[in-house]
Scaffold this active site. Structure first.
Site, PDB file in Angstrom:
ATOM      1  N   LEU A  96       0.831  -1.202   0.000  1.00 44.48           N
ATOM      2  CA  LEU A  96       0.000   0.000   0.000  1.00 44.48           C
ATOM      3  C   LEU A  96       0.866   1.253   0.000  1.00 44.48           C
ATOM      4  O   LEU A  96       2.031   1.223   0.411  1.00 44.48           O
ATOM      5  CB  LEU A  96      -0.920  -0.004   1.223  1.00 44.48           C
ATOM      6  N   CYS A  97       0.282   2.347  -0.456  1.00 45.18           N
ATOM      7  CA  CYS A  97       0.927   3.650  -0.500  1.00 45.18           C
ATOM      8  C   CYS A  97       1.575   3.945   0.846  1.00 45.18           C
ATOM      9  O   CYS A  97       0.944   3.717   1.875  1.00 45.18           O
ATOM     10  CB  CYS A  97      -0.114   4.708  -0.834  1.00 45.18           C
ATOM     11  N   PRO A  98       2.803   4.409   0.864  1.00 44.61           N
ATOM     12  CA  PRO A  98       3.653   4.811  -0.263  1.00 44.61           C
ATOM     13  C   PRO A  98       4.653   3.739  -0.683  1.00 44.61           C
ATOM     14  O   PRO A  98       5.597   4.028  -1.409  1.00 44.61           O
ATOM     15  CB  PRO A  98       4.390   6.015   0.311  1.00 44.61           C
TER      16      PRO A  98
END
Length: 76
Positions: free
Chosen positions: A14-16
């Site tokens: 998941l981001c980042p």
């Protein structure tokens, strides 16, 4: 996959994390090196082009299929 393209698997991250993995793996590469990033985080659609723009890399292509986003990046 083509031997002259480094493939980075960021599926499930998941981001980042996809962009952080892309940045880390691209650092030692020579200018003009090609990288294929695979990700499935929807934020990558915004994050990867922004990363390329901010760091002088070219986003050569992006596509989506089979539940994965594919970004081909050329190191600037």
């Amino acid at each position: 996959m083509n031997d002259d393209i480094l493939e980075i698997d960021a599926l499930g991250l998941l981001c980042p994390l996809p962009v952080l993995r892309l940045r880390k793996r691209m650092q030692p590469l020579a200018k003009g090196a090609r990288v294929l990033l695979l990700a499935d985080d929807p934020a990558a659609i915004v994050d990867v082009p922004h990363f390329c723009h901010e760091n002088g890399h070219e986003l050569a292509s992006s596509s989506e299929g089979d539940g994965a986003l594919r970004f081909e990046v050329i190191k600037g």
